[in-house]
Design an enzyme around this catalytic site. Structure first.
Site, PDB file in Angstrom:
ATOM      1  N   SER A   1      -0.616 -16.219   0.391  1.00  0.00           N
ATOM      2  CA  SER A   1      -0.268 -16.819   1.677  1.00  0.00           C
ATOM      3  C   SER A   1      -0.396 -15.783   2.788  1.00  0.00           C
ATOM      4  CB  SER A   1       1.170 -17.366   1.661  1.00  0.00           C
ATOM      5  OG  SER A   1       2.101 -16.304   1.486  1.00  0.00           O
TER       6      SER A   1
ATOM      7  N   ILE B   1      -0.934 -13.157   5.682  1.00  0.00           N
ATOM      8  CA  ILE B   1      -1.909 -12.099   5.948  1.00  0.00           C
ATOM      9  C   ILE B   1      -2.747 -11.801   4.716  1.00  0.00           C
ATOM     10  CG2 ILE B   1      -2.169  -9.671   6.584  1.00  0.00           C
ATOM     11  CD1 ILE B   1       0.483  -9.978   8.178  1.00  0.00           C
TER      12      ILE B   1
ATOM     13  N   ASP C   1      -1.027 -12.486  -6.727  1.00  0.00           N
ATOM     14  CA  ASP C   1       0.243 -12.905  -6.144  1.00  0.00           C
ATOM     15  C   ASP C   1       1.220 -13.137  -7.290  1.00  0.00           C
ATOM     16  OD1 ASP C   1       0.941 -14.066  -3.119  1.00  0.00           O
ATOM     17  OD2 ASP C   1       2.259 -14.839  -4.675  1.00  0.00           O
TER      18      ASP C   1
ATOM     19  N   ASP D   1       3.317  -9.348 -10.592  1.00  0.00           N
ATOM     20  CA  ASP D   1       4.645  -9.077 -10.043  1.00  0.00           C
ATOM     21  C   ASP D   1       4.727  -7.582  -9.751  1.00  0.00           C
ATOM     22  OD1 ASP D   1       7.286  -8.735  -9.400  1.00  0.00           O
ATOM     23  OD2 ASP D   1       8.089  -9.459 -11.318  1.00  0.00           O
TER      24      ASP D   1
ATOM     25  N   TYR E   1      14.926  -3.061   6.416  1.00  0.00           N
ATOM     26  CA  TYR E   1      13.511  -3.382   6.581  1.00  0.00           C
ATOM     27  C   TYR E   1      12.803  -2.281   7.365  1.00  0.00           C
ATOM     28  CZ  TYR E   1       9.327  -6.017   7.933  1.00  0.00           C
ATOM     29  OH  TYR E   1       8.030  -6.423   8.140  1.00  0.00           O
TER      30      TYR E   1
ATOM     31  N   LYS F   1       9.753   0.312   6.135  1.00  0.00           N
ATOM     32  CA  LYS F   1       8.457   0.345   6.796  1.00  0.00           C
ATOM     33  C   LYS F   1       8.158   1.728   7.370  1.00  0.00           C
ATOM     34  CE  LYS F   1       7.222  -3.811   5.873  1.00  0.00           C
ATOM     35  NZ  LYS F   1       6.102  -4.058   4.939  1.00  0.00           N
TER      36      LYS F   1
ATOM     37  N   THR G   1       4.173 -16.040   9.865  1.00  0.00           N
ATOM     38  CA  THR G   1       4.080 -16.095   8.408  1.00  0.00           C
ATOM     39  C   THR G   1       5.394 -16.653   7.855  1.00  0.00           C
ATOM     40  OG1 THR G   1       5.029 -13.904   7.991  1.00  0.00           O
ATOM     41  CG2 THR G   1       2.656 -14.002   8.463  1.00  0.00           C
TER      42      THR G   1
END
Length: 257
Positions: free
Chosen positions: A21, A23, A42, A65, A153, A157, A188
């Protein structure tokens, strides 16, 4: 130099993780459009197969996974001939620091950073043995600019940026390039919580210089570039695809003097 072949992937295989799904899906489609044979990986078999079906004969679905370290190593052995690896899988729990549980901390850290480390650790040496390759991860504007509720998060990143820079240093002599793309706000499944709140959605749209959100397909060109012969001297870099979010300070236009 034949510049007409800069973006050609004939006889090349690429692995896109998170291809089910968003990007990842658009990246897989774009790479296939330039001649690549694409492994659409995926954790969800149904979506991996759906993306491969959209592409057609140049694509192969793969269930993977990335939280399973053994599965990653097996995939690196199975696809040791890939010229490029793209990984987009990520998650976010939007909570203030005092409300975070350690289970939530571990969930975000493991998918966003630990799996990235495991992928680079498994695939980069394989690419080195074959004479080179390109590894492309996805960071975020949140590696550089934050807001309340983005602590873990943002930390993952930012950590990914430094991980990629280190990998670029370690594997550069073997012609393995390692880079990240840093999107702004993209429509998304990960951002559905924001899209469902019109005030929140509009506020984010106005933060970019272009005054809107991006679509997943607007990130695909950056992936093709970093995977291609057009970027053979690009490594350890962060390619911002954020609509000018991190370049623009404020939304007020001062009056003419």
């Amino acid at each position: 130099m034949d510049y007409s072949k800069l973006f050609q992937f004939s006889d090349s295989r690429v692995l896109v993780i998170g291809a089910g799904s968003g990007i990842g899906r658009e990246s897989a489609i774009a790479l296939a459009a330039h001649g690549a044979s694409v492994i659409c990986a995926d954790s969800d078999e149904t979506t991996a197969r759906a993306t491969a079906a959209l592409i057609g004969g140049a694509a192969t679905p793969k269930v993977l996974d990335v939280l399973d370290h053994a599965a990653i190593r097996a995939a690196a052995d199975e696809y040791s001939d890939v010229s490029a690896l793209v990984f987009t899988a990520a998650t976010n729990v939007r909570k203030r620091i005092v409300d975070y549980t350690m289970d939530e901390f571990d969930r975000v850290l493991n998918l966003n950073l630990r799996s990235s480390f495991a992928l680079i650790q498994a695939f980069a040496p394989k690419m080195a043995l074959r004479g080179g390759g390109s590894i492309i991860g996805f960071s975020s504007i949140r590696a550089f600019t934050v807001e309340p509720g983005q602590s873990v998060y943002a930390a993952t990143k930012a950590g990914l940026v430094q991980l990629v820079r280190t990998a670029a240093a370690e594997f550069g002599p073997a012609n393995v390039r390692v880079n990240v793309i840093a999107p702004g706000i993209v429509e998304t499944p990960l951002t559905s919580q924001i899209k469902d709140d019109q005030e929140w959605y509009s506020a984010y749209a106005q933060k970019s210089a272009l005054g809107r959100w991006s679509k997943p397909e607007e990130l695909a060109g950056a992936v093709v570039y970093l995977a291609s012969h057009a970027s053979t001297f690009v490594t350890g870099s962060v390619l911002m695809v954020d609509g000018g979010w991190t370049a623009v300070d404020g939304r007020f236009d001062p009056p003419n003097s």
